[in-house]
Design an enzyme around this catalytic site. Structure first.
Site, PDB file in Angstrom:
ATOM      1  N   ASP A  62       0.853  -1.211   0.000  1.00 29.25           N
ATOM      2  CA  ASP A  62       0.000   0.000   0.000  1.00 29.25           C
ATOM      3  C   ASP A  62       0.879   1.249   0.000  1.00 29.25           C
ATOM      4  O   ASP A  62       0.692   2.168  -0.809  1.00 29.25           O
ATOM      5  CB  ASP A  62      -0.888   0.048   1.250  1.00 29.25           C
ATOM      6  N   GLU A  87      -5.308   7.402   0.186  1.00 26.44           N
ATOM      7  CA  GLU A  87      -5.718   6.731   1.420  1.00 26.44           C
ATOM      8  C   GLU A  87      -4.669   6.785   2.534  1.00 26.44           C
ATOM      9  O   GLU A  87      -5.001   7.004   3.688  1.00 26.44           O
ATOM     10  CB  GLU A  87      -6.063   5.263   1.132  1.00 26.44           C
ATOM     11  N   ASP A 149      -6.486   5.183  -4.410  1.00 22.74           N
ATOM     12  CA  ASP A 149      -6.413   4.093  -3.435  1.00 22.74           C
ATOM     13  C   ASP A 149      -5.269   3.203  -3.915  1.00 22.74           C
ATOM     14  O   ASP A 149      -5.392   2.500  -4.921  1.00 22.74           O
ATOM     15  CB  ASP A 149      -7.734   3.309  -3.373  1.00 22.74           C
ATOM     16  N   ILE A 151      -3.730   0.454  -2.833  1.00 15.04           N
ATOM     17  CA  ILE A 151      -4.170  -0.957  -2.919  1.00 15.04           C
ATOM     18  C   ILE A 151      -5.563  -0.986  -2.310  1.00 15.04           C
ATOM     19  O   ILE A 151      -5.725  -0.937  -1.091  1.00 15.04           O
ATOM     20  CB  ILE A 151      -3.272  -1.937  -2.118  1.00 15.04           C
ATOM     21  N   ASP A 152      -6.547  -1.041  -3.172  1.00 14.15           N
ATOM     22  CA  ASP A 152      -7.922  -1.157  -2.690  1.00 14.15           C
ATOM     23  C   ASP A 152      -8.200  -2.644  -2.477  1.00 14.15           C
ATOM     24  O   ASP A 152      -7.897  -3.458  -3.356  1.00 14.15           O
ATOM     25  CB  ASP A 152      -8.876  -0.577  -3.743  1.00 14.15           C
ATOM     26  N   THR A 154      -7.094  -4.345   0.511  1.00 16.21           N
ATOM     27  CA  THR A 154      -5.860  -4.906   1.096  1.00 16.21           C
ATOM     28  C   THR A 154      -6.114  -6.293   1.682  1.00 16.21           C
ATOM     29  O   THR A 154      -5.270  -7.179   1.588  1.00 16.21           O
ATOM     30  CB  THR A 154      -5.315  -3.949   2.183  1.00 16.21           C
ATOM     31  N   SER A 272     -12.684  -5.349  -3.311  1.00 17.27           N
ATOM     32  CA  SER A 272     -12.154  -4.172  -4.020  1.00 17.27           C
ATOM     33  C   SER A 272     -13.080  -3.650  -5.119  1.00 17.27           C
ATOM     34  O   SER A 272     -14.140  -4.216  -5.402  1.00 17.27           O
ATOM     35  CB  SER A 272     -10.770  -4.454  -4.607  1.00 17.27           C
ATOM     36  N   ARG A 289     -23.811  -2.250  -1.833  1.00 15.70           N
ATOM     37  CA  ARG A 289     -22.848  -1.980  -0.749  1.00 15.70           C
ATOM     38  C   ARG A 289     -23.546  -1.235   0.385  1.00 15.70           C
ATOM     39  O   ARG A 289     -23.939  -0.079   0.220  1.00 15.70           O
ATOM     40  CB  ARG A 289     -21.706  -1.136  -1.297  1.00 15.70           C
ATOM     41  N   ASP A 301     -12.456   5.029  -2.546  1.00 14.14           N
ATOM     42  CA  ASP A 301     -13.025   3.688  -2.687  1.00 14.14           C
ATOM     43  C   ASP A 301     -14.084   3.619  -3.791  1.00 14.14           C
ATOM     44  O   ASP A 301     -14.616   2.529  -4.065  1.00 14.14           O
ATOM     45  CB  ASP A 301     -13.658   3.233  -1.358  1.00 14.14           C
TER      46      ASP A 301
HETATM   47  P1  AMP Z   1     -14.505  -4.288  -0.226  1.00 19.82           P
HETATM   48  O1  AMP Z   1     -13.383  -4.795  -1.026  1.00 19.82           O
HETATM   49  O2  AMP Z   1     -15.757  -4.135  -0.981  1.00 19.82           O
HETATM   50  O3  AMP Z   1     -14.659  -5.067   1.047  1.00 19.82           O
HETATM   51  O4  AMP Z   1     -14.119  -2.805   0.169  1.00 19.82           O
HETATM   52  C1  AMP Z   1     -12.819  -2.514   0.534  1.00 19.82           C
HETATM   53  C2  AMP Z   1     -12.792  -1.134   1.116  1.00 19.82           C
HETATM   54  O5  AMP Z   1     -13.716  -1.042   2.176  1.00 19.82           O
HETATM   55  C3  AMP Z   1     -11.454  -0.820   1.749  1.00 19.82           C
HETATM   56  O6  AMP Z   1     -10.625  -0.194   0.822  1.00 19.82           O
HETATM   57  C4  AMP Z   1     -11.794   0.091   2.882  1.00 19.82           C
HETATM   58  O7  AMP Z   1     -11.446   1.420   2.605  1.00 19.82           O
HETATM   59  C5  AMP Z   1     -13.285   0.001   3.005  1.00 19.82           C
HETATM   60  N1  AMP Z   1     -13.701  -0.283   4.382  1.00 19.82           N
HETATM   61  C6  AMP Z   1     -12.938  -0.421   5.478  1.00 19.82           C
HETATM   62  N2  AMP Z   1     -13.705  -0.629   6.578  1.00 19.82           N
HETATM   63  C7  AMP Z   1     -14.980  -0.612   6.155  1.00 19.82           C
HETATM   64  C8  AMP Z   1     -16.239  -0.759   6.814  1.00 19.82           C
HETATM   65  N3  AMP Z   1     -16.319  -0.979   8.117  1.00 19.82           N
HETATM   66  N4  AMP Z   1     -17.359  -0.679   6.065  1.00 19.82           N
HETATM   67  C9  AMP Z   1     -17.289  -0.475   4.741  1.00 19.82           C
HETATM   68  N5  AMP Z   1     -16.124  -0.330   4.050  1.00 19.82           N
HETATM   69  C10 AMP Z   1     -14.988  -0.394   4.757  1.00 19.82           C
HETATM   70 MG    MG Z   2      -9.990   0.962  -0.506  1.00 18.10          MG
END
Ligand code: AMP
Ligand code: MG
Length: 367
Positions: A62, A87, A149, A151-152, A154, A272, A289, A301
């Site tokens: 990241d 980020e 971002d 690394i979206d 992670t 991601s 989402r 994001d």
């Molecule tokens: P996903 O891959 O859809 O799970 O989304 C990843 C992104 O969700 C990460 O890059 C974070 O910035 C973000 N994230 C972190 N914590 C939370 C949370 N509690 N609720 C929703 N998104 C989050």
């Molecule tokens: Mg992200």
């Protein structure tokens, strides 16, 4: 290809393929990509991972990616002032306990810069920290801001799942460009609903320019192909994407939305903004989402993913049907959740979303 897209590609390729593989010549890319996906991603050391204040993980990848993208953008974008909303920040890396990880990032970045040879620079540890902090801009409604971002997903990266480098450009509060690099996403469709694909080429690079449509190409630079969202208009034939992590979205609520809508396929759970890319090329019909109460969405994001979907003919809104507003600073001010689909399905999706939210709010809370 516009200059900006080229800059984005340079930045993305620099960050993924030169940094993470950190031993490189361009004609070895294919081989090294396998190395990246099968070796580096799996062999990342425990000492390469930190935990942020919100308990989410952050890794050398990241930080290194943010340094390289910010350096490349700073070098390539010479006109006007430079602003980046990204980020990561250097606060945790400045602590004594982070000396080892900072050293590792510095070595990897410098090796990468030397091997690549495009920029004749070597960074000190302080240079690494200040390159990371070029991402501290607050963004906002005026001027231009890069949104990154590094690394979206992670958690997906660490699990060997999906992840993306997501870079977008805001101009006067609107997203005008977006690129998503998804090294672990098959170039061919994953529409068989379990996240895998019949094609064997891995890695997809999505890009979109406002008013010009969206494209996908391979990470090795195959000719870009125009993409568009699916044309499904009957929810019975639709599938939906959502986060793999139950902590990032309410799987119970999305299940109830899907049921009300009449979706029959099980959810496709991937990490991601690869979800936005997959939706934009029609691998699935819907992205849902719904973060748990109290979570505030960040612009990095969604900015790149949202323009890839809208330029592919899709619609991205909050749970009330409002467009996402990227002009409010580092956070998005969304009502309840984010949904994306094609124009045909959006009216019935919105109705099901609102019914499911109402039902959930009226349900007795479990003690
Ligand atoms: P996903 O891959 O859809 O799970 O989304 C990843 C992104 O969700 C990460 O890059 C974070 O910035 C973000 N994230 C972190 N914590 C939370 C949370 N509690 N609720 C929703 N998104 C989050
Ligand atoms: Mg992200």
């Amino acid at each position: 290809m516009s200059t900006y897209i080229r800059v984005l590609l340079i930045a993305l390729l620099a960050s993924f393929f030169r940094f993470l593989m950190h031993s490189c010549s361009w004609n070895l890319l294919l081989l090294l990509r396998v190395f990246l996906l099968q070796t580096v991603q799996q062999e990342i050391l425990q000492s390469d991972i930190q935990s942020k204040a919100d308990k989410s993980p952050v890794t050398v990848a990241d930080y290194g990616s943010q340094v390289l993208v910010s350096l490349a953008l700073n070098m390539e974008v010479t006109s006007g002032s430079f602003s980046m909303v990204a980020e990561e920040d250097s606060e945790d890396l400045r602590k004594d306990s982070a000396e080892e990880i900072l050293e590792h990032i510095t070595d990897l970045v410098n090796e990468t810069l030397a091997e690549d040879g495009s920029y004749n620079i070597t960074l000190s540890k302080e240079g690494i920290l200040s390159a990371i902090d070029t991402g501290k801009s607050e963004g906002g409604p005026s001027g231009r801001h890069w949104v990154l971002d590094p690394i979206d997903g992670t958690k997906g990266f660490l699990r060997g799942g999906q992840y993306a480098i997501a870079l977008a450009l805001l101009d006067e509060g609107k997203v005008v460009l977006g690129v998503l690099g998804c090294p672990n996403l098959p170039l061919a469709s994953i529409s068989n609903l379990n996240g895998s694909s019949s094609g064997d080429q891995m890695g997809a690079l999505f890009s979109a320019t406002v008013g010009c449509g969206a494209e996908v190409e391979s990470l090795e630079g195959s000719p870009p192909q125009k993409i568009s969202v699916c044309t499904i208009d009957n929810p019975v034939n639709a599938s939906f994407f959502e986060s793999y992590e139950g902590a990032h979205t309410m799987h119970d609520l999305t299940g109830s939305i899907a049921e009300k809508l009449g979706v029959q396929a099980p959810p496709v759970r991937i990490d991601s903004q690869a979800k936005y890319g997959a939706l934009a090329r029609g691998d699935g019909a819907i992205y849902l989402r719904f973060p748990h109460k109290g979570y505030k969405e960040k612009i990095w994001d969604h900015a790149a993913g949202a323009i890839v979907v809208t330029e592919a003919g899709g619609v991205v809104t909050d749970a009330s049907g409002n467009d996402l507003d990227f002009s409010k600073g580092r956070f998005l001010d969304v009502d309840t959740g984010i949904i994306a689909t094609n124009k045909q399905l959006m009216p019935s999706l919105l109705k099901s979303v609102q019914e499911a939210i109402k039902e959930k709010s009226q349900a007795p809370s479990p003690l």
